[in-house]
Design a protein around this motif. Structure first.
Motif, PDB file in Angstrom:
ATOM      1  N   ARG A 165       0.759  -1.153   0.102  1.00  0.00           N
ATOM      2  CA  ARG A 165       0.163   0.193   0.169  1.00  0.00           C
ATOM      3  C   ARG A 165       0.843   1.172  -0.166  1.00  0.00           C
ATOM      4  NH1 ARG A 165      -2.662  -3.603  -1.262  1.00  0.00           N
ATOM      5  NH2 ARG A 165      -4.569  -4.337  -0.334  1.00  0.00           N
ATOM      6  N   GLY A 166       0.938   1.814  -1.102  1.00  0.00           N
ATOM      7  CA  GLY A 166       1.729   3.124  -1.192  1.00  0.00           C
ATOM      8  C   GLY A 166       3.245   2.726  -1.221  1.00  0.00           C
ATOM      9  N   GLU A 167       3.899   3.081  -0.067  1.00  0.00           N
ATOM     10  CA  GLU A 167       5.363   2.818  -0.094  1.00  0.00           C
ATOM     11  C   GLU A 167       5.474   1.544   1.048  1.00  0.00           C
ATOM     12  OE1 GLU A 167       7.540   4.086  -1.939  1.00  0.00           O
ATOM     13  OE2 GLU A 167       6.087   5.065  -3.112  1.00  0.00           O
ATOM     14  N   ARG A 168       4.222   1.223   1.484  1.00  0.00           N
ATOM     15  CA  ARG A 168       4.673   0.160   2.732  1.00  0.00           C
ATOM     16  C   ARG A 168       4.055  -1.154   2.455  1.00  0.00           C
ATOM     17  NH1 ARG A 168       0.969   2.670   7.300  1.00  0.00           N
ATOM     18  NH2 ARG A 168       2.640   1.614   8.770  1.00  0.00           N
ATOM     19  N   TYR A 169       4.529  -2.047   3.246  1.00  0.00           N
ATOM     20  CA  TYR A 169       4.065  -3.553   2.934  1.00  0.00           C
ATOM     21  C   TYR A 169       3.439  -3.751   4.389  1.00  0.00           C
ATOM     22  CZ  TYR A 169       6.884  -3.916  -1.184  1.00  0.00           C
ATOM     23  OH  TYR A 169       7.355  -3.563  -2.498  1.00  0.00           O
ATOM     24  N   ALA A 170       2.828  -4.823   4.182  1.00  0.00           N
ATOM     25  CA  ALA A 170       2.141  -5.545   5.658  1.00  0.00           C
ATOM     26  C   ALA A 170       1.982  -6.956   5.289  1.00  0.00           C
ATOM     27  CB  ALA A 170       1.025  -4.734   5.917  1.00  0.00           C
ATOM     28  N   LEU A 171       1.904  -7.581   6.377  1.00  0.00           N
ATOM     29  CA  LEU A 171       1.523  -9.029   6.367  1.00  0.00           C
ATOM     30  C   LEU A 171       0.177  -8.994   6.732  1.00  0.00           C
ATOM     31  CD1 LEU A 171       4.435 -10.536   8.654  1.00  0.00           C
ATOM     32  CD2 LEU A 171       4.349 -10.528   5.993  1.00  0.00           C
ATOM     33  N   ARG A 172      -0.760  -9.874   6.012  1.00  0.00           N
ATOM     34  CA  ARG A 172      -1.990 -10.138   6.220  1.00  0.00           C
ATOM     35  C   ARG A 172      -2.108 -11.762   6.549  1.00  0.00           C
ATOM     36  NH1 ARG A 172      -5.708  -8.385   1.548  1.00  0.00           N
ATOM     37  NH2 ARG A 172      -5.910  -6.716   2.523  1.00  0.00           N
ATOM     38  N   VAL A 173      -2.992 -11.828   7.633  1.00  0.00           N
ATOM     39  CA  VAL A 173      -2.979 -13.158   8.061  1.00  0.00           C
ATOM     40  C   VAL A 173      -4.509 -13.517   8.097  1.00  0.00           C
ATOM     41  CG1 VAL A 173      -2.456 -14.670  10.132  1.00  0.00           C
ATOM     42  CG2 VAL A 173      -0.862 -12.787   9.695  1.00  0.00           C
ATOM     43  N   LYS A 174      -4.695 -14.934   7.768  1.00  0.00           N
ATOM     44  CA  LYS A 174      -6.240 -15.493   7.703  1.00  0.00           C
ATOM     45  C   LYS A 174      -6.009 -16.746   8.331  1.00  0.00           C
ATOM     46  CE  LYS A 174      -7.660 -13.292   3.601  1.00  0.00           C
ATOM     47  NZ  LYS A 174      -8.521 -13.211   2.177  1.00  0.00           N
ATOM     48  N   HIS A 175      -7.200 -17.067   9.013  1.00  0.00           N
ATOM     49  CA  HIS A 175      -7.270 -18.258   9.633  1.00  0.00           C
ATOM     50  C   HIS A 175      -8.740 -18.991   9.489  1.00  0.00           C
ATOM     51  CE1 HIS A 175      -6.531 -22.054  12.315  1.00  0.00           C
ATOM     52  NE2 HIS A 175      -5.163 -21.675  12.198  1.00  0.00           N
ATOM     53  N   ALA A 176      -8.964 -20.293   9.102  1.00  0.00           N
ATOM     54  CA  ALA A 176     -10.208 -20.662   8.899  1.00  0.00           C
ATOM     55  C   ALA A 176     -10.907 -20.954  10.363  1.00  0.00           C
ATOM     56  CB  ALA A 176     -10.366 -21.986   8.297  1.00  0.00           C
ATOM     57  N   ASP A 177     -10.201 -20.918  11.618  1.00  0.00           N
ATOM     58  CA  ASP A 177     -10.804 -21.163  12.654  1.00  0.00           C
ATOM     59  C   ASP A 177     -11.117 -19.725  13.507  1.00  0.00           C
ATOM     60  OD1 ASP A 177     -11.021 -23.962  12.451  1.00  0.00           O
ATOM     61  OD2 ASP A 177      -9.082 -24.203  13.580  1.00  0.00           O
ATOM     62  N   ALA A 178     -10.821 -18.634  12.647  1.00  0.00           N
ATOM     63  CA  ALA A 178     -11.117 -17.148  13.348  1.00  0.00           C
ATOM     64  C   ALA A 178     -12.609 -17.242  13.816  1.00  0.00           C
ATOM     65  CB  ALA A 178     -10.733 -16.339  12.126  1.00  0.00           C
ATOM     66  N   TYR A 179     -12.674 -16.760  14.910  1.00  0.00           N
ATOM     67  CA  TYR A 179     -14.022 -16.593  15.531  1.00  0.00           C
ATOM     68  C   TYR A 179     -15.240 -15.586  14.776  1.00  0.00           C
ATOM     69  CZ  TYR A 179     -17.821 -16.088  18.557  1.00  0.00           C
ATOM     70  OH  TYR A 179     -19.296 -15.873  19.141  1.00  0.00           O
ATOM     71  N   SER A 180     -14.379 -14.488  13.859  1.00  0.00           N
ATOM     72  CA  SER A 180     -15.251 -13.635  13.046  1.00  0.00           C
ATOM     73  C   SER A 180     -15.730 -14.598  11.986  1.00  0.00           C
ATOM     74  CB  SER A 180     -14.133 -12.732  12.351  1.00  0.00           C
ATOM     75  OG  SER A 180     -12.976 -13.251  11.900  1.00  0.00           O
ATOM     76  N   ARG A 181     -15.324 -15.830  11.413  1.00  0.00           N
ATOM     77  CA  ARG A 181     -15.817 -16.486  10.509  1.00  0.00           C
ATOM     78  C   ARG A 181     -16.665 -17.632  11.281  1.00  0.00           C
ATOM     79  NH1 ARG A 181     -14.122 -21.873   8.387  1.00  0.00           N
ATOM     80  NH2 ARG A 181     -15.208 -22.091   6.207  1.00  0.00           N
ATOM     81  N   THR A 182     -16.081 -18.249  12.339  1.00  0.00           N
ATOM     82  CA  THR A 182     -16.965 -19.416  12.844  1.00  0.00           C
ATOM     83  C   THR A 182     -18.094 -18.817  13.398  1.00  0.00           C
ATOM     84  OG1 THR A 182     -15.721 -19.471  14.955  1.00  0.00           O
ATOM     85  CG2 THR A 182     -14.888 -20.849  13.258  1.00  0.00           C
ATOM     86  N   GLY A 183     -18.133 -17.581  14.018  1.00  0.00           N
ATOM     87  CA  GLY A 183     -19.141 -17.015  14.351  1.00  0.00           C
ATOM     88  C   GLY A 183     -19.912 -16.260  13.844  1.00  0.00           C
ATOM     89  N   PHE A 184     -19.688 -16.317  12.370  1.00  0.00           N
ATOM     90  CA  PHE A 184     -20.469 -15.251  11.287  1.00  0.00           C
ATOM     91  C   PHE A 184     -21.927 -15.372  11.624  1.00  0.00           C
ATOM     92  CE2 PHE A 184     -21.497 -14.608   6.879  1.00  0.00           C
ATOM     93  CZ  PHE A 184     -21.090 -13.169   6.909  1.00  0.00           C
ATOM     94  N   THR A 185     -22.616 -14.294  11.667  1.00  0.00           N
ATOM     95  CA  THR A 185     -23.954 -14.170  12.173  1.00  0.00           C
ATOM     96  C   THR A 185     -25.027 -14.067  10.724  1.00  0.00           C
ATOM     97  OG1 THR A 185     -23.916 -11.822  12.531  1.00  0.00           O
ATOM     98  CG2 THR A 185     -23.700 -13.250  14.153  1.00  0.00           C
ATOM     99  N   GLY A 186     -24.028 -13.965   9.521  1.00  0.00           N
ATOM    100  CA  GLY A 186     -24.922 -13.832   8.464  1.00  0.00           C
ATOM    101  C   GLY A 186     -25.338 -12.381   8.180  1.00  0.00           C
ATOM    102  N   LEU A 187     -25.999 -12.163   7.027  1.00  0.00           N
ATOM    103  CA  LEU A 187     -26.102 -10.629   6.421  1.00  0.00           C
ATOM    104  C   LEU A 187     -27.996 -10.503   6.260  1.00  0.00           C
ATOM    105  CD1 LEU A 187     -23.616 -10.952   3.540  1.00  0.00           C
ATOM    106  CD2 LEU A 187     -23.248  -9.746   5.827  1.00  0.00           C
ATOM    107  N   ASN A 188     -27.864  -9.059   6.558  1.00  0.00           N
ATOM    108  CA  ASN A 188     -29.419  -8.742   6.200  1.00  0.00           C
ATOM    109  C   ASN A 188     -29.398  -7.705   5.074  1.00  0.00           C
ATOM    110  OD1 ASN A 188     -30.475  -9.876   8.700  1.00  0.00           O
ATOM    111  ND2 ASN A 188     -29.446  -8.752   9.817  1.00  0.00           N
ATOM    112  N   TYR A 189     -30.772  -7.696   4.555  1.00  0.00           N
ATOM    113  CA  TYR A 189     -30.743  -6.891   3.348  1.00  0.00           C
ATOM    114  C   TYR A 189     -31.923  -5.889   3.618  1.00  0.00           C
ATOM    115  CZ  TYR A 189     -27.627  -9.844   0.978  1.00  0.00           C
ATOM    116  OH  TYR A 189     -26.718 -10.522   0.717  1.00  0.00           O
TER     117      TYR A 189
END
Length: 311
Positions: free
Chosen positions: A148-172
């Motif tokens: 991003r711009g002049e900077r670099y960053a590490l991005r970390v993902k994990h299938a057991d992330a609570y944001s995924r396992t506890g995903f509440t679904g979407l509303n429209y």
């Protein structure tokens, strides 16, 4: 593809526009075209599948900016960059100018692009033609590099992330066929760009091939479209529901390239939340001032309420 109520059934039912009236003569709900309802259901299902995939946005658990020439990384206390998940010692990231490398820790069970990683490799970012994906935890975890711009960053993902396992679904929002609007594409001069600020504060000049003009509620409206001439378009917009039922920072739209007559169909039913609605570790572009509509767009994805819990 973007949307979900608490379960697909609720989302599909939301396509209907409930009638209103007195108790004696309440009109029947407006009929929904079966083909339209089926298309919306398919779009929402794909949106849900992408978000909830093992490497989807809901699996993002870390964003670590590289401030030094070399960093030892891992989940252990001795790591220069301490990850929320994964082995205690993962390896070392180093860079000289625009060249970044990753050297795995001896004995760490890692893969790169699905193959065992045993020695130092060139670490390609998301701005390179073939970004490097380093797997760990038997493939559940994924380490990648963003630029991003002049900077670099590490991005970390994990299938057991609570944001995924506890995903509440979407509303429209109710939406409906009348939110599928024909717009006129007005091209800009070649090479025009639009400054877009992301959530980290970085401003990027993005290709701005033209604007979309359309009518709604008897008024004329205009949205600046991002993308190269002749290619598919990307729109970031805010409206009067932003912060009042929709994600406060605005929503996104993916649109086809203009046809031969300069027509583009804007389907606001397909307006979706940026990744930042689901994780604090994304670097989302924000709505430009030109695309803040004084219009209630009660179609597309509503604001997401994150689950309460751990990482």
């Amino acid at each position: 593809m973007r949307t979900w109520g608490r379960g697909l059934g609720a989302a599909v039912l939301a396509l209907g526009l409930a009638g209103c009236g007195d108790k004696e003569a309440a009109p029947a709900p407006a009929a929904v075209d079966p083909a339209f309802a089926a298309e919306q259901q398919q779009w929402r299902q794909q949106r849900y599948t992408e978000l909830h995939a093992p490497d989807g946005w809901t699996s993002l658990v870390g964003l670590h900016w590289l401030e030094h020439k070399a960093h030892y990384i891992g989940s252990g206390p001795g790591s220069g960059i301490r990850l929320a998940v994964g082995p205690a010692k993962l390896g070392m990231v180093a860079h000289r100018g625009d060249i970044l490398t990753f050297t795995p820790e001896r004995g760490a069970a890692l893969t790169v692009d699905g193959k065992p990683l045993t020695g130092q490799i060139r670490f390609q970012s998301d701005r390179d033609p073939a970004p490097t994906l380093i797997g760990f935890d038997d493939g559940k975890g994924q380490l990648s590099l963003i630029h991003r711009g002049e900077r670099y960053a590490l991005r970390v993902k994990h299938a057991d992330a609570y944001s995924r396992t506890g995903f509440t679904g979407l509303n429209y929002w109710p939406g409906g066929p009348d939110w599928r609007i024909s717009a006129r594409f007005v091209p800009h001069t070649a090479g025009k760009t639009l400054p877009i600020v992301d959530i980290t504060g970085l401003t990027t000049e993005m290709p701005n091939s033209g604007a979309l003009e359309f009518e709604r509620d008897g008024k004329a409206w205009r949205l600046e479209a991002l993308g190269e001439p002749g290619r598919e378009l990307f729109v970031i917009f805010g409206d009067r529901t932003s912060g009042h039922g929709s994600y406060p920072a605005g929503r996104y739209l993916d649109l086809p390239a203009p046809d031969a007559s300069g027509k583009v169909v804007i389907d606001f039913n397909h307006a979706y939340n940026p990744p930042c609605a689901f994780t604090p570790f994304a670097t989302c572009p924000l709505t430009p001032p030109e695309n803040r509509l004084d219009l209630k767009v009660e179609a597309g994805e509503q604001a997401y309420h994150t689950p309460q819990g751990g990482v």
